[in-house]
Design a protein around this motif. Structure first.
Motif, PDB file in Angstrom:
ATOM      1  N   GLN A  49     -27.227  50.684 -20.585  1.00 55.83           N
ATOM      2  CA  GLN A  49     -27.698  51.955 -20.055  1.00 55.83           C
ATOM      3  C   GLN A  49     -28.362  51.751 -18.694  1.00 55.83           C
ATOM      4  N   ARG A  50     -28.283  52.779 -17.876  1.00 59.46           N
ATOM      5  CA  ARG A  50     -28.772  52.712 -16.503  1.00 59.46           C
ATOM      6  C   ARG A  50     -30.091  53.476 -16.386  1.00 59.46           C
ATOM      7  N   LEU A  51     -31.101  53.018 -17.117  1.00 61.36           N
ATOM      8  CA  LEU A  51     -32.387  53.715 -17.106  1.00 61.36           C
ATOM      9  C   LEU A  51     -33.477  52.775 -17.609  1.00 61.36           C
ATOM     10  N   ASN A  52     -34.714  53.212 -17.436  1.00 59.99           N
ATOM     11  CA  ASN A  52     -35.855  52.443 -17.910  1.00 59.99           C
ATOM     12  C   ASN A  52     -37.003  53.410 -18.200  1.00 59.99           C
ATOM     13  N   TRP A  53     -37.624  53.252 -19.377  1.00 56.67           N
ATOM     14  CA  TRP A  53     -38.733  54.119 -19.767  1.00 56.67           C
ATOM     15  C   TRP A  53     -39.872  53.258 -20.334  1.00 56.67           C
ATOM     16  N   ARG A  86     -18.722  54.184 -17.846  1.00 58.86           N
ATOM     17  CA  ARG A  86     -18.284  53.341 -16.735  1.00 58.86           C
ATOM     18  C   ARG A  86     -19.002  53.808 -15.475  1.00 58.86           C
ATOM     19  N   SER A  87     -19.898  52.961 -14.998  1.00 61.45           N
ATOM     20  CA  SER A  87     -20.637  53.233 -13.757  1.00 61.45           C
ATOM     21  C   SER A  87     -21.360  54.568 -13.788  1.00 61.45           C
ATOM     22  N   GLY A  88     -21.954  54.899 -14.939  1.00 63.05           N
ATOM     23  CA  GLY A  88     -22.754  56.105 -15.045  1.00 63.05           C
ATOM     24  C   GLY A  88     -21.997  57.349 -15.449  1.00 63.05           C
ATOM     25  N   TRP A  89     -20.693  57.227 -15.724  1.00 62.15           N
ATOM     26  CA  TRP A  89     -19.881  58.348 -16.201  1.00 62.15           C
ATOM     27  C   TRP A  89     -19.518  58.117 -17.666  1.00 62.15           C
ATOM     28  N   ARG A  90     -19.400  59.207 -18.440  1.00 58.48           N
ATOM     29  CA  ARG A  90     -18.904  59.090 -19.809  1.00 58.48           C
ATOM     30  C   ARG A  90     -17.489  58.499 -19.793  1.00 58.48           C
ATOM     31  N   TRP A  91     -17.248  57.605 -20.742  1.00 58.76           N
ATOM     32  CA  TRP A  91     -15.919  57.012 -20.890  1.00 58.76           C
ATOM     33  C   TRP A  91     -15.366  57.463 -22.237  1.00 58.76           C
ATOM     34  N   GLY A 114     -31.549  65.052 -10.388  1.00 56.37           N
ATOM     35  CA  GLY A 114     -30.207  65.259  -9.866  1.00 56.37           C
ATOM     36  C   GLY A 114     -29.889  64.346  -8.698  1.00 56.37           C
ATOM     37  N   LEU A 115     -30.865  64.135  -7.823  1.00 54.80           N
ATOM     38  CA  LEU A 115     -30.651  63.294  -6.651  1.00 54.80           C
ATOM     39  C   LEU A 115     -30.437  61.837  -7.067  1.00 54.80           C
ATOM     40  N   LEU A 151     -27.010  59.773  -6.169  1.00 56.65           N
ATOM     41  CA  LEU A 151     -27.025  58.598  -5.295  1.00 56.65           C
ATOM     42  C   LEU A 151     -26.768  57.297  -6.044  1.00 56.65           C
ATOM     43  N   LYS A 152     -27.232  57.212  -7.300  1.00 60.07           N
ATOM     44  CA  LYS A 152     -27.191  55.927  -7.999  1.00 60.07           C
ATOM     45  C   LYS A 152     -26.434  55.949  -9.325  1.00 60.07           C
ATOM     46  N   ARG A 153     -26.059  57.147  -9.807  1.00 60.86           N
ATOM     47  CA  ARG A 153     -25.474  57.287 -11.148  1.00 60.86           C
ATOM     48  C   ARG A 153     -26.389  56.684 -12.213  1.00 60.86           C
ATOM     49  N   SER A 154     -27.681  56.907 -12.058  1.00 61.99           N
ATOM     50  CA  SER A 154     -28.658  56.382 -13.002  1.00 61.99           C
ATOM     51  C   SER A 154     -29.699  57.450 -13.296  1.00 61.99           C
ATOM     52  N   GLY A 155     -30.658  57.116 -14.159  1.00 68.49           N
ATOM     53  CA  GLY A 155     -31.721  58.049 -14.481  1.00 68.49           C
ATOM     54  C   GLY A 155     -31.352  58.986 -15.610  1.00 68.49           C
ATOM     55  N   PRO A 156     -32.148  60.052 -15.810  1.00 66.08           N
ATOM     56  CA  PRO A 156     -31.954  60.932 -16.965  1.00 66.08           C
ATOM     57  C   PRO A 156     -30.580  61.567 -17.088  1.00 66.08           C
TER      58      PRO A 156
END
Length: 548
Positions: free
Chosen positions: A157-161, A198-203, A336-337, A341-346
């Motif tokens: 996953q591309r996030l951290n909490w 894949r790179s922040g998109w649903r596969w 959203g930003l 820009l990064k395909r990461s976050g919520p």
């Protein structure tokens, strides 16, 4: 138009997309893939957080509901099922989870088919896996558990909490160790889920298995094509054989014929419904519904199993959660930003991020409950996030003993069946529910979470005894979208068996079921990737049995 095919696959969902790919690899076989829904070109399918816009949306969901459930204190639940290319893999939680080795060894023992053992199923999991650990190489990991270069992408996953890191540490303090891999055959432990992205998109399965082969001349894909009923005849030996299907395609009645195999991959709700509307099921019950019985198989639509999640909610302090991040226009803009820009976050989040597998009580022999932990809280799906910082710790019984039904009501094949999961109907399930809430409380009480002062909001500390906690479970319990078992696999001497160990419908030639409905017992984890494994195994059997 030539409407005769070697293989017809009903349902372009998780299993159906893989089957279409594998079966059309033989250029001499003509394959038709039927999907009741439309194309997966809705943008919210592909943005991970878009499941919020796909569930309970007629563009992507069948909009099913359960009956009012006694175990849920009279509540009826929405019951999301994908109605779009990719099926449930287009609207689900994207979690890559295989279950436990004992699940598959149990199937092998139950059916007498060693091909269902964990060691055999592991090869089918790896056959289509593209695991981030191997960076896309067509290779197998040193521990022989993972593979690269397949179609089914698995990523971190591309996030951290901070709050989830603390919750994981609290689970460790409660005696649940960290695990680097939930998919080794023993998923006991604490860690972040791996996801099908894949790179922040649903596969989804459509991208993975259909897109690369959609231009094959021997593969035809029809969307907006809903099967009404199957057609049967008898061969020269007098055996019943499936010869085709009647359907509505783009609003018009039509029919298709099959000379090889009809394969139902419409899922654990719609596959048994199609069989029943076609006269396959409990003959006496079908007659009562105005349906002419074609073939007696009383197990059709029985044996429904599902994972019921109990959504415990805690208010926290002094730490960021999604509640306040998404609670302002400025916060939403930042979210959203970051994704742009990064395909990461919520916006790249699966519905659940942190996972825990453990025992509900000391007497359990293995991990029998699963936590899905989220840095957010809300009253119910589809409702606004709470205005205060909160987390949700959902816990489900991995091996419920309650059994429900999926049964048609009447003979209108366009009408959805009645879904009665029968949650919390056994003493065992009620005891596990009570103990599960206690385990959530035990984790919340650990020192690692103390600085965030977690306060239980749901169900609330006033629920203490087993009886009170079972009542609470009925109030906060909801499906985690894992229905299985309604066309169960088994031996010939079990009257409730629907398909044999190679997934052939008992007593009907040329008809199989290949989806989560064939599971005799539910797997100990999320069900999407096990369904792909089932399809991989079935495809090899089908091709071997139908070689010219």
């Amino acid at each position: 138009m030539d409407n005769t095919f070697d293989y017809i696959v009903v349902g372009a969902g998780t299993a159906g997309c893989l089957l279409a790919n594998r079966l059309s690899a033989d250029p001499d076989k003509r394959v038709l893939l039927l999907e009741a829904g439309g194309k997966d070109n809705y943008h919210w399918i592909h943005i991970p957080v878009g499941y919020l816009h796909c569930i309970n949306n007629p563009r992507t969901d069948w909009l099913l509901r359960t009956v009012e459930e006694k175990g849920l204190n009279g509540r009826s639940l929405i019951y999301p099922r994908g109605r779009v290319l990719g099926g449930c893999s287009s609207i689900n939680g994207m979690i890559y989870m295989r279950g436990q080795a004992r699940d598959y060894d149990g199937w092998a023992n139950l059916t007498g088919e060693n091909g269902w053992s964990w060691s055999a199923c592991l090869e089918d999991f790896k056959a289509h896996e593209d695991n981030y650990r191997l960076e896309g190489e067509k290779a197998v990991s040193d521990d022989d558990l993972h593979a690269g270069g397949g179609e089914w992408r698995v990523e971190k996953q591309r996030l951290n909490w901070e709050i989830l890191d603390a919750y994981a540490a609290a689970a460790n303090e409660a005696g649940i160790p960290a695990t680097p891999d939930f998919n080794s055959g023993d998923n006991t432990g604490t860690g972040y889920f791996e996801v099908n992205q894949r790179s922040g998109w649903r596969w989804n399965s459509s991208k993975a298995f259909l897109n690369p082969v959609k231009d094959r001349k021997n593969l035809e894909i029809r969307t907006n094509a809903q099967v009404k009923k199957l057609r049967f005849d008898r061969d020269e030996n007098g055996q019943k054989v499936c010869v085709g299907a009647d359907l509505i395609w783009n609003g018009q009645d039509t029919s298709v014929q099959v000379r090889g195999e009809m394969i139902l991959s419409a899922g654990a709700v719609n596959s048994p419904a199609i069989l029943q509307y076609s006269g396959v099921g409990d003959a006496e019950y079908l007659q009562q519904q105005g349906i002419r019985p074609e073939h007696e198989l009383p197990g059709v639509g029985r044996n429904l199993q599902d994972h019921l999640q109990l959504r415990t909610i805690y208010r926290v302090e002094g730490v960021k959660t999604l509640n306040e991040m998404a609670g302002s226009l400025h916060g939403k803009a930042r979210i959203g930003l970051e994704y742009l820009l990064k395909r990461s976050g919520p916006m790249s989040m699966a519905p659940s991020q942190l996972g825990i597998f453990t025992r509900s009580a000391q007497g359990q022999e293995h991990a029998n409950i699963q936590f899905h932990v989220q840095p957010l809280s809300l009253e119910a799906f589809g409702q606004p996030l709470h205005p205060w910082p909160g987390i949700t710790s959902s816990v489900c019984n991995l091996n419920p003993t309650s059994r429900g039904t999926v049964l048609v009501r009447g003979n209108d094949s366009m009408k959805p069946p009645e879904i009665a999961p029968n949650y919390l109907s056994t003493d065992e399930d009620r005891k596990v529910a009570a103990d599960s809430i206690r385990m959530a409380r035990k984790i919340a009480e650990q020192p690692a979470l103390a600085q965030y002062n977690p306060q239980e909001v749901k169900p609330g500390l006033s629920y203490e005894s087993d009886e009170q906690l079972v009542t609470a479970a009925g109030d906060i319990g909801t499906t985690i979208f894992h229905p299985v078992g309604t066309t169960k696999m088994g031996r010939a001497d079990d009257p409730m068996t629907v398909v044999d160990s190679h997934l052939r419908v008992m007593g009907i030639r040329g008809l199989r079921v290949v989806d989560a409905g064939i599971m005799p017992t539910i797997v100990s984890g999320n069900t999407n990737s096990p369904t792909l494994m089932i399809a991989e195994k079935a495809a090899s059997w089908i091709r071997a049995e139908n070689r010219a």
